[in-house]
Every structure is written in structure tokens, then in C-alpha cells.
Scaffold this motif. Structure first.
Motif, PDB file in Angstrom:
ATOM      1  N   ASP A   1      20.994   1.985  -5.568  1.00 41.99           N
ATOM      2  CA  ASP A   1      20.163   2.694  -4.594  1.00 41.99           C
ATOM      3  C   ASP A   1      20.979   3.648  -3.732  1.00 41.99           C
ATOM      4  N   GLY A   2      22.210   3.296  -3.426  1.00 44.28           N
ATOM      5  CA  GLY A   2      23.045   4.149  -2.595  1.00 44.28           C
ATOM      6  C   GLY A   2      24.030   4.987  -3.373  1.00 44.28           C
ATOM      7  N   ALA A   3      23.852   5.075  -4.679  1.00 41.33           N
ATOM      8  CA  ALA A   3      24.814   5.789  -5.519  1.00 41.33           C
ATOM      9  C   ALA A   3      24.308   7.174  -5.892  1.00 41.33           C
ATOM     10  N   THR A   4      25.221   8.125  -5.927  1.00 41.20           N
ATOM     11  CA  THR A   4      24.901   9.470  -6.410  1.00 41.20           C
ATOM     12  C   THR A   4      26.036   9.959  -7.300  1.00 41.20           C
TER      13      THR A   4
ATOM     14  N   ARG B   1      27.410   4.241  -1.043  1.00 42.99           N
ATOM     15  CA  ARG B   1      27.379   3.874   0.372  1.00 42.99           C
ATOM     16  C   ARG B   1      27.879   2.442   0.524  1.00 42.99           C
ATOM     17  N   VAL B   2      28.567   2.182   1.606  1.00 46.70           N
ATOM     18  CA  VAL B   2      29.123   0.850   1.875  1.00 46.70           C
ATOM     19  C   VAL B   2      28.082   0.020   2.623  1.00 46.70           C
ATOM     20  N   PRO B   3      27.682  -1.136   2.065  1.00 46.93           N
ATOM     21  CA  PRO B   3      26.674  -1.967   2.740  1.00 46.93           C
ATOM     22  C   PRO B   3      27.275  -2.757   3.904  1.00 46.93           C
ATOM     23  N   VAL B   4      26.406  -3.160   4.800  1.00 48.76           N
ATOM     24  CA  VAL B   4      26.801  -4.032   5.907  1.00 48.76           C
ATOM     25  C   VAL B   4      26.527  -5.468   5.475  1.00 48.76           C
ATOM     26  N   LEU B   5      27.557  -6.227   5.249  1.00 46.42           N
ATOM     27  CA  LEU B   5      27.567  -7.648   4.907  1.00 46.42           C
ATOM     28  C   LEU B   5      26.954  -8.010   3.548  1.00 46.42           C
TER      29      LEU B   5
ATOM     30  N   ALA C   1      35.622  -6.138   4.676  1.00 44.37           N
ATOM     31  CA  ALA C   1      36.737  -5.444   4.026  1.00 44.37           C
ATOM     32  C   ALA C   1      36.668  -5.614   2.507  1.00 44.37           C
ATOM     33  N   VAL C   2      36.276  -6.787   2.047  1.00 44.33           N
ATOM     34  CA  VAL C   2      36.111  -7.024   0.608  1.00 44.33           C
ATOM     35  C   VAL C   2      35.016  -6.109   0.055  1.00 44.33           C
ATOM     36  N   LEU C   3      33.916  -5.962   0.771  1.00 46.65           N
ATOM     37  CA  LEU C   3      32.836  -5.083   0.318  1.00 46.65           C
ATOM     38  C   LEU C   3      33.274  -3.625   0.234  1.00 46.65           C
TER      39      LEU C   3
END
Length: 109
Positions: free
Chosen positions: A62-65, A82-86, A15-17
Motif C-alpha cells: 500500500d505504501g510502495a511506489t 513508507r516506514v510504518p509506525v510499530l 529501528a528494526v522496521l
């Protein structure tokens, strides 16, 4: 009881991420708009994109546009992350958060 505590901590960290991703996307959009508003319209997207992605660390970049940066009279920018996993830099959820910013155009052609 230990697995429940560990699972709770992992879910709280995730949730913090997600919240941090929203903060980064909004800040990147603000930075892009700030840089894009002071240049002529033809140069706006490139300058806006560089400024928006400049302060993001490599894992987040890397996940930004930068989806959009421009406008007439009012300059707006949209940034998606993009939201990373952990951990940033690992795998990402198929969820994208968006940041939007806008300001009044300073340069007139």
C-alpha cells in the motif's frame, strides 16, 4: 524502570522496521529490474512495476511506489516504501526509504 525498558523495546522495534523497509525496497527494486531487463523497452515499466510489487505483502504494498524503471543499455529501477509506525498496515511516518537496482539490458530493439 519498567517504562524505560518498554520504551527501549519500542524504539528498537521501530529501528528494526526501518531496516526491514530498506531491505524490502532494495529487494523489490532488484525483482523489478530483473523482470524489466528481459522485455522490450515499451513494455518495461509495467512489467517492472508488477514484479517489484508482487512479493510485497499487502501492508507494505500500500505504501510502495515504483518511481522509475527503464534505461538504455543499463536498466535501473527505483522503489520507494513508507516506514510504518510499530506495525505494517497501521499509520506511516512521513519518511520514505528508497531502493535502487540496475543491470545490463538483455533485449535489444
Amino acid at each position: 524502570m519498567t517504562p524505560v525498558i518498554i520504551l527501549t523495546l519500542v524504539l528498537m522495534w521501530q529501528a528494526v522496521l526501518v531496516g526491514y523497509a530498506f531491505t524490502l525496497a532494495g529487494n523489490a527494486a532488484d525483482e523489478g529490474v530483473r523482470a524489466g531487463t528481459a522485455v522490450p523497452r515499451g513494455e518495461r515499466f509495467g512489467v517492472c512495476q508488477r514484479a517489484a510489487l508482487e512479493d510485497l505483502s499487502g501492508a507494505w504494498r500500500d505504501g510502495a511506489t515504483v518511481d522509475r524503471c527503464g534505461g538504455t543499455g543499463t536498466v535501473t529501477a527505483d522503489v520507494s516504501l513508507r516506514v510504518p509506525v510499530l506495525f505494517p498496515g497501521s499509520i506511516d511516518f512521513p519518511v520514505t526509504v528508497h531502493g535502487h537496482a540496475g543491470t545490463v539490458e538483455e533485449v535489444k530493439n
